[in-house]
Design a protein around this motif. Structure first.
Motif, short mmCIF file in Angstrom:
data_model
loop_
_atom_site.label_atom_id
_atom_site.label_comp_id
_atom_site.label_asym_id
_atom_site.label_seq_id
_atom_site.Cartn_x
_atom_site.Cartn_y
_atom_site.Cartn_z
N ALA A 24 0.81 -1.21 0.00
CA ALA A 24 0.00 0.00 0.00
C ALA A 24 0.84 1.27 0.00
CB ALA A 24 -0.93 0.01 1.21
N CYS A 25 1.98 1.25 0.66
CA CYS A 25 2.77 2.46 0.81
C CYS A 25 3.82 2.63 -0.28
CB CYS A 25 3.47 2.47 2.16
SG CYS A 25 2.32 2.38 3.54
N GLY A 26 4.14 1.58 -0.99
CA GLY A 26 5.20 1.65 -1.97
C GLY A 26 4.73 2.27 -3.27
N GLY A 27 5.50 3.21 -3.79
CA GLY A 27 5.21 3.78 -5.08
C GLY A 27 6.17 3.24 -6.11
N THR A 54 4.28 7.54 -10.17
CA THR A 54 3.45 8.71 -10.41
C THR A 54 4.34 9.96 -10.35
OG1 THR A 54 2.95 9.11 -8.08
CG2 THR A 54 1.47 7.59 -9.30
N LEU A 55 3.77 11.08 -10.77
CA LEU A 55 4.53 12.32 -10.71
C LEU A 55 4.91 12.66 -9.27
CD1 LEU A 55 5.79 14.74 -12.08
CD2 LEU A 55 3.56 15.88 -11.97
N PHE A 56 4.01 12.42 -8.31
CA PHE A 56 4.36 12.70 -6.92
C PHE A 56 5.46 11.77 -6.41
CE2 PHE A 56 0.20 15.05 -5.61
CZ PHE A 56 0.64 16.18 -6.27
N ASP A 57 5.52 10.51 -6.90
CA ASP A 57 6.65 9.63 -6.56
C ASP A 57 7.95 10.27 -7.02
OD1 ASP A 57 5.00 7.58 -5.52
OD2 ASP A 57 4.87 6.56 -7.46
N VAL A 58 7.95 10.79 -8.24
CA VAL A 58 9.13 11.44 -8.81
C VAL A 58 9.48 12.68 -7.99
CG1 VAL A 58 9.96 12.76 -10.81
CG2 VAL A 58 8.76 10.58 -11.14
N MET A 59 8.48 13.48 -7.66
CA MET A 59 8.72 14.71 -6.92
C MET A 59 9.23 14.43 -5.50
SD MET A 59 5.53 17.00 -8.36
CE MET A 59 5.82 18.38 -7.25
N GLU A 60 8.73 13.36 -4.88
CA GLU A 60 9.23 12.99 -3.56
C GLU A 60 10.71 12.63 -3.61
OE1 GLU A 60 6.57 9.95 -2.15
OE2 GLU A 60 4.97 11.39 -1.76
N ALA A 61 11.12 11.89 -4.65
CA ALA A 61 12.53 11.54 -4.81
C ALA A 61 13.37 12.79 -5.05
CB ALA A 61 12.71 10.54 -5.96
N THR A 115 8.26 22.72 -27.19
CA THR A 115 7.48 21.50 -26.97
C THR A 115 6.11 21.89 -26.45
OG1 THR A 115 9.45 20.22 -26.45
CG2 THR A 115 7.36 19.32 -25.69
N SER A 116 5.07 21.50 -27.16
CA SER A 116 3.71 21.80 -26.72
C SER A 116 3.30 20.81 -25.64
CB SER A 116 2.75 21.72 -27.90
OG SER A 116 1.44 22.04 -27.46
N CYS A 117 3.02 21.34 -24.47
CA CYS A 117 2.59 20.51 -23.34
C CYS A 117 1.09 20.70 -23.13
CB CYS A 117 3.37 20.89 -22.09
SG CYS A 117 5.14 20.58 -22.22
N LEU A 118 0.42 19.61 -22.89
CA LEU A 118 -1.03 19.61 -22.72
C LEU A 118 -1.38 19.66 -21.24
CD1 LEU A 118 -1.75 16.66 -25.19
CD2 LEU A 118 -1.71 19.11 -25.72
N SER A 119 -2.56 20.18 -20.94
CA SER A 119 -3.03 20.19 -19.57
C SER A 119 -3.19 18.74 -19.10
CB SER A 119 -4.37 20.92 -19.49
OG SER A 119 -4.82 20.98 -18.16
N ALA A 120 -2.64 18.43 -17.94
CA ALA A 120 -2.67 17.06 -17.42
C ALA A 120 -4.12 16.64 -17.12
CB ALA A 120 -1.83 16.94 -16.17
N ILE A 121 -4.45 15.40 -17.47
CA ILE A 121 -5.80 14.90 -17.25
C ILE A 121 -5.98 14.30 -15.86
CG2 ILE A 121 -6.29 14.52 -19.69
CD1 ILE A 121 -5.73 11.52 -19.21
N LEU A 122 -4.87 14.11 -15.14
CA LEU A 122 -4.91 13.56 -13.79
C LEU A 122 -4.02 14.41 -12.89
CD1 LEU A 122 -4.44 9.76 -14.65
CD2 LEU A 122 -6.58 10.89 -14.01
N GLY A 123 -4.23 14.31 -11.60
CA GLY A 123 -3.37 15.00 -10.65
C GLY A 123 -2.06 14.26 -10.47
N GLY A 124 -1.12 14.90 -9.80
CA GLY A 124 0.20 14.33 -9.60
C GLY A 124 0.22 13.02 -8.84
N ASP A 125 -0.83 12.78 -8.04
CA ASP A 125 -0.90 11.53 -7.28
C ASP A 125 -1.29 10.34 -8.14
OD1 ASP A 125 -3.51 12.70 -7.56
OD2 ASP A 125 -4.25 11.30 -6.04
N ALA A 126 -1.94 10.58 -9.27
CA ALA A 126 -2.43 9.49 -10.13
C ALA A 126 -1.79 9.49 -11.51
CB ALA A 126 -3.94 9.60 -10.29
#
Length: 142
Positions: A24-27, A54-61, A115-126
């Motif tokens: 449960a806790c491991g990303g 996930t993006l938040f996993d990356v950001m935590e690192a 580079t054209s970046c699109l609005s993310a369809i999910l939050g950083g947690d998902a």
């Protein structure tokens, strides 16, 4: 006999709890770098990923490596490198990505170095990250 049974049950509960925490806790894991940062812009480029990070996993690192600082309120980004969302959300951090599978142009785009970046369809947690993609946080006022 009763004492052995209690010890066995205690051990069994500890094993189950430990296994649950690992699952449960491991990303996921990914290698990434902050390629640009200002008061209103943070650009992260993912170099490689296990396809589960996930993006938040990356950001935590990155935060552990002191490459950036962020704060969450639940699963919502509250502040990034000291710049905090306005309490009425008239100004807040918006997320864009170069990963077309995880973005939507109808919700907005952001051009980063051609580079054209699109609005993310999910939050950083998902939002599952992809190797070679940019993840661009832009502090915007509405």
């Amino acid at each position: 006999m009763k004492r052995k049974m209690i010890s066995f049950v205690t051990l069994l509960v500890m094993v189950i709890f430990s296994a649950f925490c690992l699952v449960a806790c491991g990303g996921g894991t990914a290698a990434a770098e902050v390629v640009e940062t200002t008061d209103t812009l943070v650009v992260i480029r993912v170099e490689k990923t296990d396809e589960e990070a996930t993006l938040f996993d990356v950001m935590e690192a990155l935060q552990e490596d002191n490459a950036l600082q962020f704060e969450l309120s639940g699963t919502m980004l509250k502040s990034l490198n000291g710049t905090e969302n306005a309490s009425d959300f008239s100004s807040c951090w918006m997320l864009y990505t170069s990963d077309n599978a995880m973005g939507n142009s109808e919700w907005g785009t952001y051009d980063y170095n051609g580079t054209s970046c699109l609005s993310a369809i999910l939050g950083g947690d998902a939002l599952t990250v992809s190797a070679g993609a940019y993840y661009v946080w832009v502090y915007q006022t509405f």
